[in-house]
Structure formats: C-alpha cells, structure tokens
Design a protein around this motif. Sequence first.
Motif, PDB file in Angstrom:
ATOM      1  N   GLY A 343      16.543   8.472 -12.014  1.00  0.00           N
ATOM      2  CA  GLY A 343      15.510   7.846 -12.839  1.00  0.00           C
ATOM      3  C   GLY A 343      15.144   6.459 -12.364  1.00  0.00           C
ATOM      4  N   LEU A 344      16.149   5.648 -12.002  1.00  0.00           N
ATOM      5  CA  LEU A 344      15.878   4.294 -11.516  1.00  0.00           C
ATOM      6  C   LEU A 344      15.305   4.302 -10.104  1.00  0.00           C
ATOM      7  CD1 LEU A 344      18.952   2.363 -12.943  1.00  0.00           C
ATOM      8  CD2 LEU A 344      16.578   2.281 -13.719  1.00  0.00           C
ATOM      9  N   ALA A 345      15.557   5.358  -9.341  1.00  0.00           N
ATOM     10  CA  ALA A 345      14.911   5.493  -8.035  1.00  0.00           C
ATOM     11  C   ALA A 345      13.398   5.679  -8.216  1.00  0.00           C
ATOM     12  CB  ALA A 345      15.497   6.674  -7.277  1.00  0.00           C
ATOM     13  N   VAL A 346      13.011   6.355  -9.282  1.00  0.00           N
ATOM     14  CA  VAL A 346      11.584   6.575  -9.559  1.00  0.00           C
ATOM     15  C   VAL A 346      10.938   5.312 -10.129  1.00  0.00           C
ATOM     16  CG1 VAL A 346       9.952   7.924 -10.944  1.00  0.00           C
ATOM     17  CG2 VAL A 346      11.947   9.047  -9.917  1.00  0.00           C
ATOM     18  N   VAL A 347      11.640   4.610 -11.003  1.00  0.00           N
ATOM     19  CA  VAL A 347      11.090   3.395 -11.627  1.00  0.00           C
ATOM     20  C   VAL A 347      12.078   2.243 -11.393  1.00  0.00           C
ATOM     21  CG1 VAL A 347       9.994   2.470 -13.700  1.00  0.00           C
ATOM     22  CG2 VAL A 347      10.220   4.948 -13.427  1.00  0.00           C
ATOM     23  N   PRO A 348      12.186   1.714 -10.176  1.00  0.00           N
ATOM     24  CA  PRO A 348      13.200   0.691  -9.871  1.00  0.00           C
ATOM     25  C   PRO A 348      12.993  -0.626 -10.597  1.00  0.00           C
ATOM     26  CG  PRO A 348      11.683   0.966  -8.028  1.00  0.00           C
ATOM     27  CD  PRO A 348      11.379   2.065  -8.996  1.00  0.00           C
ATOM     28  N   GLY A 349      11.757  -0.893 -11.016  1.00  0.00           N
ATOM     29  CA  GLY A 349      11.492  -2.145 -11.714  1.00  0.00           C
ATOM     30  C   GLY A 349      12.240  -2.273 -13.025  1.00  0.00           C
ATOM     31  N   LEU A 350      12.620  -1.139 -13.612  1.00  0.00           N
ATOM     32  CA  LEU A 350      13.396  -1.196 -14.846  1.00  0.00           C
ATOM     33  C   LEU A 350      14.737  -1.872 -14.620  1.00  0.00           C
ATOM     34  CD1 LEU A 350      12.776   2.368 -16.367  1.00  0.00           C
ATOM     35  CD2 LEU A 350      11.766   0.189 -17.092  1.00  0.00           C
ATOM     36  N   TRP A 351      15.261  -1.761 -13.406  1.00  0.00           N
ATOM     37  CA  TRP A 351      16.547  -2.378 -13.082  1.00  0.00           C
ATOM     38  C   TRP A 351      16.375  -3.777 -12.510  1.00  0.00           C
ATOM     39  CZ3 TRP A 351      21.330  -1.848 -14.460  1.00  0.00           C
ATOM     40  CH2 TRP A 351      22.354  -2.402 -13.703  1.00  0.00           C
ATOM     41  N   SER A 352      15.563  -3.914 -11.473  1.00  0.00           N
ATOM     42  CA  SER A 352      15.428  -5.223 -10.819  1.00  0.00           C
ATOM     43  C   SER A 352      14.853  -6.264 -11.772  1.00  0.00           C
ATOM     44  CB  SER A 352      14.544  -5.105  -9.575  1.00  0.00           C
ATOM     45  OG  SER A 352      13.239  -4.677  -9.911  1.00  0.00           O
ATOM     46  N   GLY A 353      13.980  -5.824 -12.693  1.00  0.00           N
ATOM     47  CA  GLY A 353      13.368  -6.766 -13.622  1.00  0.00           C
ATOM     48  C   GLY A 353      14.350  -7.411 -14.586  1.00  0.00           C
ATOM     49  N   LEU A 354      15.538  -6.825 -14.720  1.00  0.00           N
ATOM     50  CA  LEU A 354      16.553  -7.423 -15.586  1.00  0.00           C
ATOM     51  C   LEU A 354      17.159  -8.680 -14.977  1.00  0.00           C
ATOM     52  CD1 LEU A 354      18.482  -4.179 -16.648  1.00  0.00           C
ATOM     53  CD2 LEU A 354      16.932  -5.524 -18.081  1.00  0.00           C
ATOM     54  N   PHE A 355      17.037  -8.833 -13.652  1.00  0.00           N
ATOM     55  CA  PHE A 355      17.775  -9.882 -12.962  1.00  0.00           C
ATOM     56  C   PHE A 355      16.899 -10.918 -12.262  1.00  0.00           C
ATOM     57  CE2 PHE A 355      20.242  -5.932 -12.873  1.00  0.00           C
ATOM     58  CZ  PHE A 355      21.395  -6.332 -13.522  1.00  0.00           C
ATOM     59  N   THR A 356      15.724 -10.547 -11.839  1.00  0.00           N
ATOM     60  CA  THR A 356      14.933 -11.476 -11.023  1.00  0.00           C
ATOM     61  C   THR A 356      13.441 -11.207 -11.173  1.00  0.00           C
ATOM     62  OG1 THR A 356      14.639 -12.353  -8.773  1.00  0.00           O
ATOM     63  CG2 THR A 356      14.976  -9.983  -8.991  1.00  0.00           C
ATOM     64  N   SER A 357      12.658 -12.257 -10.942  1.00  0.00           N
ATOM     65  CA  SER A 357      11.199 -12.126 -10.867  1.00  0.00           C
ATOM     66  C   SER A 357      10.711 -12.418  -9.453  1.00  0.00           C
ATOM     67  CB  SER A 357      10.543 -13.104 -11.862  1.00  0.00           C
ATOM     68  OG  SER A 357      10.936 -14.446 -11.578  1.00  0.00           O
ATOM     69  N   ASP A 358      11.646 -12.652  -8.538  1.00  0.00           N
ATOM     70  CA  ASP A 358      11.292 -12.903  -7.148  1.00  0.00           C
ATOM     71  C   ASP A 358      10.822 -11.603  -6.506  1.00  0.00           C
ATOM     72  OD1 ASP A 358      11.669 -13.065  -4.209  1.00  0.00           O
ATOM     73  OD2 ASP A 358      12.505 -15.047  -4.641  1.00  0.00           O
ATOM     74  N   PRO A 359       9.583 -11.527  -6.032  1.00  0.00           N
ATOM     75  CA  PRO A 359       9.055 -10.256  -5.519  1.00  0.00           C
ATOM     76  C   PRO A 359       9.788  -9.746  -4.283  1.00  0.00           C
ATOM     77  CG  PRO A 359       7.517 -12.060  -5.090  1.00  0.00           C
ATOM     78  CD  PRO A 359       8.563 -12.593  -5.997  1.00  0.00           C
ATOM     79  N   GLU A 360      10.247 -10.649  -3.407  1.00  0.00           N
ATOM     80  CA  GLU A 360      10.938 -10.217  -2.190  1.00  0.00           C
ATOM     81  C   GLU A 360      12.292  -9.589  -2.527  1.00  0.00           C
ATOM     82  OE1 GLU A 360      12.419 -12.080   2.111  1.00  0.00           O
ATOM     83  OE2 GLU A 360      11.098 -13.237   0.785  1.00  0.00           O
ATOM     84  N   ILE A 361      13.004 -10.200  -3.460  1.00  0.00           N
ATOM     85  CA  ILE A 361      14.287  -9.638  -3.890  1.00  0.00           C
ATOM     86  C   ILE A 361      14.068  -8.297  -4.564  1.00  0.00           C
ATOM     87  CG2 ILE A 361      16.254  -9.972  -5.434  1.00  0.00           C
ATOM     88  CD1 ILE A 361      16.019 -12.970  -4.947  1.00  0.00           C
TER      89      ILE A 361
END
Length: 453
Positions: A343-361
């Motif tokens: 599920g997170l492979a399909v919508v990775p922003g659900l995970w990365s958005g919890l930790f950072t707003s840096d687009p490169e990260i």
Amino acid sequence: MTVKTNIAGAVSHPFLEGPIARRIVRLAVPGLLGGLMQSALYIADGWFIGRLGPLALAGVALVFPLFALSVMFSAGAMGGAVVAATARALGRKDHEAAGALVRTALILAISGGVFSAVIVWLFGPALFRLLGASGEVLQVAVDYAAVLFPGIVIVWVFNMLASLLRGSGDMVRPALGLGVSVSVHFLAASLLVAGAGPFPSMGIPGAALSILIGFGAGSLYLAAYLFHINRPEWVQVVGQIRWQQVLTVGRRGAFASVQSVLTVAMAMVVTGYMARIGPQSLAGYGIGVRLELVLIPIIFAFGSASIAMAGANVGAGLRARALRVSWIGSWFAALSVGLIGTGLAVVPGLWSGLFTSDPEIAVTTARYLRFVGPSYTFFGLGLCLYFSSQAMNTLVLPVTGAGLRLAVLLGGGVLLLDRAATDEGTVFLLVAGAMTTYGIFNALALRLGPWRH
C-alpha cells in the motif's frame, strides 16, 4: 500411566486444544495494538527529529540500526528464548522452572544492556566514520548514541518483563506497557525536543533521552503488575538462581541473536551505500527504513503468539500441533506486513509526509518504498518463521537464511555498485531481492527439513 496422567493434565492448558487460527488471532490482537503503539513511538521520534532538519535525520539514521539491534536482541532473540522457555515450562506445568526464569530474565536483561552500551561506547564513532559519516552528521550520530546507549538497559528490562508475560500467554499487559511507553515518550519529546513552556529544546540529546524515559515508564508499569498488582502463581522473584538455566536460555538467545546481528548488518551496509550518495539520500533512506522498524512489531505480535502456543505444545509433547501453529502464524504475519508495504509503495507520500517536507528526501523515500514495499511480504514470512523456530528448537536454518540475505546484498553490491557512482535504484533493488530470498529460503528449508512432519 504417568505419561497419560501428565498429558491428560496438560490438555487443560488453553493453547493445547481448539482452533489454531482463531487462537493465534486472539493472542496477536493485543500484540498488534502494542506493535502499533511501538510504531507510533518510532514515528513520533522521527517526526520530532525531522523538525531539527535533514542533517539530524541523517545522523540519527546512522545510530538507529544499532538501537534496532538492541531491541531485536532484547525482544526477539533473548526475549524470544525467554518466551519459549516460559511457555514450555508452563506447558508441562513446571512452575518451579518458570519461576526461576524470572530471575534468569532479569540477569540477562542487565548483562545484555551493559554489553550493548559498552560495545557502542567503544566502537560506535569508528563505525559511523566507516559508514561515511563526517562533519555535522557524524557529530549528530555521536551525540545521539552518547545519551541513548548508556541507558539501553532500560529497554532490555522492559522487553524481558514483557517476554515473561508473553510466555505465560498474557499478551495484553505487554501491549499496555507499550502504551505507557509511547504516551510518556511523546510527552517527554514534546518538552525536551520541541521545547515547551519553561523547557528549552535539548535537540538531539533530548530525542534520545525521551526514548529512555518512555521505556522506563513502561518498565515500571510491567514490574508493578508482574510483581505486585496481580502476581501470577508461578512468578518467584526471590529464590536460588539456576545458573544452568541462565546458560541454556542465554546460549539459545545468543544463537538467535546472530539473526539480529545479520539483519542489522544489512541495514548498516545499505546505510553505508546511501551515505556515499549524500546526506539527502541517506535521510530519505532513513525515513524509508523506519517502516521496517514499524512492521517488525506487527510480525512480532504473530511471532510471540506462535512462540507461546508452539512452545506450550512442544512442552506437552504435541509437536504436530506446534508445527501447524508455526505455519499459520507465519502466513498471518506475511500477509499483514505485505499489505502495508504494498500500500505504501503505491502511495509513498503517506509515509514520507510524516517526517519531512523536503522534496529531494521525499523522492528517495518514495523510490525506496516502490522497490522494497512489496517484498516485506517475504520479510514477514521469514522473520515469523524465525520466531517460531525458537519454540521448535530449529534455529539453524532461519539464521542461515539471514546470512543468505546479507550475502545477496553484499554480493550484489560488489557486482552492481560502482563506488564512485552508487545508484539509489540499484541499492533498493538489492534490498528487495535480499528480503525475498530470505523469506523463500526459510519457508522451503524448514518445510523440506526439520518441519516436514
């Protein structure tokens, strides 16, 4: 006649009869809730550290595999050995041996915590440099470890107390203990990391201290319950130490720890690969790999249920039922974490958005999840089979599987990665391939080997 009497008496144990799948789910549900709470602790920790900037995330990413190793040692390896030994003792109604395990568990907790702290104190900074850390990132790693590991014995005590309860079939109290730990950690981090009211931010040291305060509160709760509030009949705090039992459980836990060492070695190898690319990539990987730390408690919930049930059946002489327990629990674990990873492979922003707003990260984290997310199915299968093997005393093959997983990563790195131009996609493909190999090997090796009957 004696054998018949023992077996007949043992059947009254709730783990020795009735539907297996339903019982595993009922046992795993409190563990799943506890796993979600432990996951919340990791997420909250990452969120607070993320507010300190990408260099803070990168530095902590170097230390976190070592912290994960201590958690795996104390909860999964040594803790798993304590769960299995307690379940087997109670399965054969040997309350004296189960009571001695209380003292054994506390001795292992203190010695294991002190050993972990000394190793990181002696070799931690050199390891961080070996992985490519320098400058501010290296300083963050050193500062974080300098606070976290002197108090790591607190984490060991918490997990050993929880293991005693799990071995008795009580999965609720460890979950509540994790709830206490998470709640206190969040409050402590709000004060010590973010800074609130009269409390100035302590930065990275505050983040490490918050983890210790949380686990300390959880340990106090479990100790109060186990030794005072509702002390089970078999719990014996005072008594003669069975040094042979300490050596036996410690030896089994130490062998199981090889799996944990190999698992964290893999994380450190990947951390080294990512450090070559740069701090932004390292930070993105650090966020992505936190998912593994979130999923391990879910696998552990089914693994603990499997160890407790299978161990009790082994103790009662019901090996065929113990094997069915082990397989059913492992497939539950595989499907659970596989669905989350996919599920997170399909919508990775659900995970990365919890930790950072840096687009490169965020881009690196998304790439990690798309490559690795679906392979968590095989990781869950292989790791739960490892847990079940502790009850069945068949650890050699799962530990070999962990070695094979590391070999795939190292061998693939030699063949596919150029030191001057390491590619994120290739690194993550190797990680996914290593996880898949691990799960398939463990399942086939056990099914065709010691678990074929």
